[in-house]
Design an enzyme around this catalytic site. Structure first.
Site, mmCIF file in Angstrom:
data_model
loop_
_atom_site.group_PDB
_atom_site.id
_atom_site.type_symbol
_atom_site.label_atom_id
_atom_site.label_comp_id
_atom_site.label_asym_id
_atom_site.label_seq_id
_atom_site.Cartn_x
_atom_site.Cartn_y
_atom_site.Cartn_z
ATOM 1 N N SER A 77 0.804 -1.217 0.000
ATOM 2 C CA SER A 77 0.000 0.000 0.000
ATOM 3 C C SER A 77 0.841 1.273 0.000
ATOM 4 O O SER A 77 1.821 1.403 0.728
ATOM 5 C CB SER A 77 -0.913 0.017 1.226
ATOM 6 O OG SER A 77 -1.598 1.243 1.290
ATOM 7 N N SER B 119 -1.053 4.122 0.412
ATOM 8 C CA SER B 119 -2.053 5.051 0.932
ATOM 9 C C SER B 119 -1.531 5.912 2.073
ATOM 10 O O SER B 119 -1.786 7.119 2.124
ATOM 11 C CB SER B 119 -3.301 4.287 1.388
ATOM 12 O OG SER B 119 -3.936 3.665 0.296
ATOM 13 N N THR C 166 -9.356 -2.280 1.008
ATOM 14 C CA THR C 166 -8.692 -2.916 -0.126
ATOM 15 C C THR C 166 -8.834 -4.434 -0.031
ATOM 16 O O THR C 166 -9.525 -4.957 0.861
ATOM 17 C CB THR C 166 -7.212 -2.471 -0.222
ATOM 18 O OG1 THR C 166 -6.668 -2.928 -1.470
ATOM 19 C CG2 THR C 166 -6.381 -3.013 0.939
ATOM 20 N N LYS D 100 -13.439 -5.900 0.033
ATOM 21 C CA LYS D 100 -14.348 -4.940 -0.592
ATOM 22 C C LYS D 100 -15.792 -5.438 -0.634
ATOM 23 O O LYS D 100 -16.718 -4.621 -0.690
ATOM 24 C CB LYS D 100 -13.853 -4.574 -1.990
ATOM 25 C CG LYS D 100 -12.545 -3.805 -1.975
ATOM 26 C CD LYS D 100 -12.123 -3.346 -3.350
ATOM 27 C CE LYS D 100 -10.812 -2.571 -3.274
ATOM 28 N NZ LYS D 100 -10.418 -2.023 -4.593
ATOM 29 N N ASN E 15 -15.074 0.418 -1.181
ATOM 30 C CA ASN E 15 -13.653 0.700 -0.935
ATOM 31 C C ASN E 15 -13.463 1.943 -0.077
ATOM 32 O O ASN E 15 -12.333 2.376 0.151
ATOM 33 C CB ASN E 15 -12.891 0.857 -2.256
ATOM 34 C CG ASN E 15 -13.073 2.226 -2.888
ATOM 35 O OD1 ASN E 15 -14.206 2.715 -3.006
ATOM 36 N ND2 ASN E 15 -11.985 2.839 -3.297
ATOM 37 N N ASP F 59 -13.504 3.643 -6.228
ATOM 38 C CA ASP F 59 -12.795 2.963 -7.319
ATOM 39 C C ASP F 59 -13.471 3.260 -8.648
ATOM 40 O O ASP F 59 -12.814 3.449 -9.676
ATOM 41 C CB ASP F 59 -12.800 1.444 -7.105
ATOM 42 C CG ASP F 59 -11.727 0.970 -6.146
ATOM 43 O OD1 ASP F 59 -10.767 1.721 -5.896
ATOM 44 O OD2 ASP F 59 -11.853 -0.160 -5.646
ATOM 45 N N ASN G 117 -20.260 2.705 -22.215
ATOM 46 C CA ASN G 117 -20.721 1.966 -23.399
ATOM 47 C C ASN G 117 -19.603 1.140 -24.038
ATOM 48 O O ASN G 117 -19.475 1.084 -25.260
ATOM 49 C CB ASN G 117 -21.327 2.931 -24.425
ATOM 50 C CG ASN G 117 -22.584 3.605 -23.923
ATOM 51 O OD1 ASN G 117 -23.464 2.949 -23.357
ATOM 52 N ND2 ASN G 117 -22.678 4.916 -24.102
ATOM 53 N N TYR H 123 -0.334 -0.695 -8.888
ATOM 54 C CA TYR H 123 0.504 0.503 -8.984
ATOM 55 C C TYR H 123 1.857 0.332 -8.302
ATOM 56 O O TYR H 123 2.692 1.224 -8.346
ATOM 57 C CB TYR H 123 -0.228 1.716 -8.386
ATOM 58 C CG TYR H 123 -0.706 1.494 -6.968
ATOM 59 C CD1 TYR H 123 0.137 1.683 -5.883
ATOM 60 C CD2 TYR H 123 -2.013 1.074 -6.725
ATOM 61 C CE1 TYR H 123 -0.299 1.463 -4.590
ATOM 62 C CE2 TYR H 123 -2.460 0.855 -5.435
ATOM 63 C CZ TYR H 123 -1.603 1.057 -4.381
ATOM 64 O OH TYR H 123 -2.031 0.827 -3.104
ATOM 65 N N GLY I 276 -2.113 1.672 -12.334
ATOM 66 C CA GLY I 276 -3.220 2.175 -11.544
ATOM 67 C C GLY I 276 -2.922 3.395 -10.698
ATOM 68 O O GLY I 276 -3.739 3.753 -9.845
#
Length: 250
Positions: A14, A16, A61, A65, A86, A101, A140, A210, A231
């Site tokens: 992480s 974060s 995470t 979730k 999340n 997310d 779409n 990431y 990410g």
């Protein structure tokens, strides 16, 4: 002191805590703290809430979730439709689940694709894949889910074996989105078992991972001419969306 944090298991990958610490420093935000709460099982969440009475917001995470939902008092309507959480807002009266997310991925993907709308293969069927699927629907973009254990009753879910046996799927659905943790630090050599020979300049490979910045599969895709993205932008976008949710005035 207001506290925020992240729950999941494991949390060695992480960013974060460092992200929010830098945000607090850069924006001069005082009396705020962000911590990691590594929970071996989701049943430990109530104890965290009791022991940390200053908590006002949590990120969620892998692998919680979906598992966290029974512990919440209610879900934001958009989050309920996605079926995964999340972000949790903690108030004196209730715990409210959100999904940032969705916003982070949809915005990041739109920025990357521009006007292109290639069909997509979603690798994985966990909580993050639900936000990805909803974003693709709203953009779409047609998609197929790829899973180790596909549901035979679902026409949108296929196996990795199907993908290997039918490499033309990579041409029909040239946008490949990895929502699994495969390739995340420290197991950086891991990669989803897709047919690498089918990758080329016509493919777009988006990896929600990431850390590291370039996963093994990103590297393999780029070597074959595919466009790749990790990410990190999604992380920043969803984190800022969570911050707004935690601090909005009800």
């Amino acid at each position: 002191m207001k506290k925020y944090g992240l729950i999941g298991f494991p949390l060695t990958h992480s960013f974060s805590k460092s992200y929010f610490a830098e945000k607090f420093r850069r924006e001069g935000i005082v009396d705020c703290q962000y911590e990691l709460y590594e929970l071996p099982e989701i049943q430990a969440l109530p104890a965290v809430l009791v022991n940390e009475p200053e908590l006002v917001g949590l990120n969620v995470t892998i692998p919680y979730k979906q598992e966290v939902i029974p512990y919440l008092d209610r879900l934001d309507p958009a989050c309920r439709e996605i079926g995964a959480v999340n972000c949790i807002k903690i108030t004196p009266l209730e715990l409210i689940g959100f999904n940032t997310d969705y916003f982070g991925f949809k915005t990041s993907l739109s920025n990357w694709l521009g006007i292109e709308r290639p069909g997509a293969l979603i690798l994985g069927t966990g909580g993050a894949s639900r936000a990805v699927a909803q974003a693709l629907k709203d953009l779409n973009i047609s998609f197929l889910r790829i899973s180790r254990s596909p549901n035979p009753d679902s026409g949108t879910t296929r196996s990795y074996e199907d993908l290997t046996a039918s490499p033309q799927l990579l041409q029909e659905y040239p946008l490949i989105i990895n929502t699994t943790p495969l390739g995340t630090y420290p197991n950086t050599a891991d990669l989803p078992p897709i047919p690498l020979a089918g990758l080329g300049p016509e493919q777009w490979y988006y990896d929600l991972v990431y850390n590291p910045e370039e996963t093994s599969l990103m590297r393999e895709a780029a070597r074959r001419g595919a466009k790749t993205k990790n990410g990190m932008e999604m992380l920043h976008l969803q984190a800022e969306a969570a911050w707004e949710i935690w601090n909005e005035v009800d």
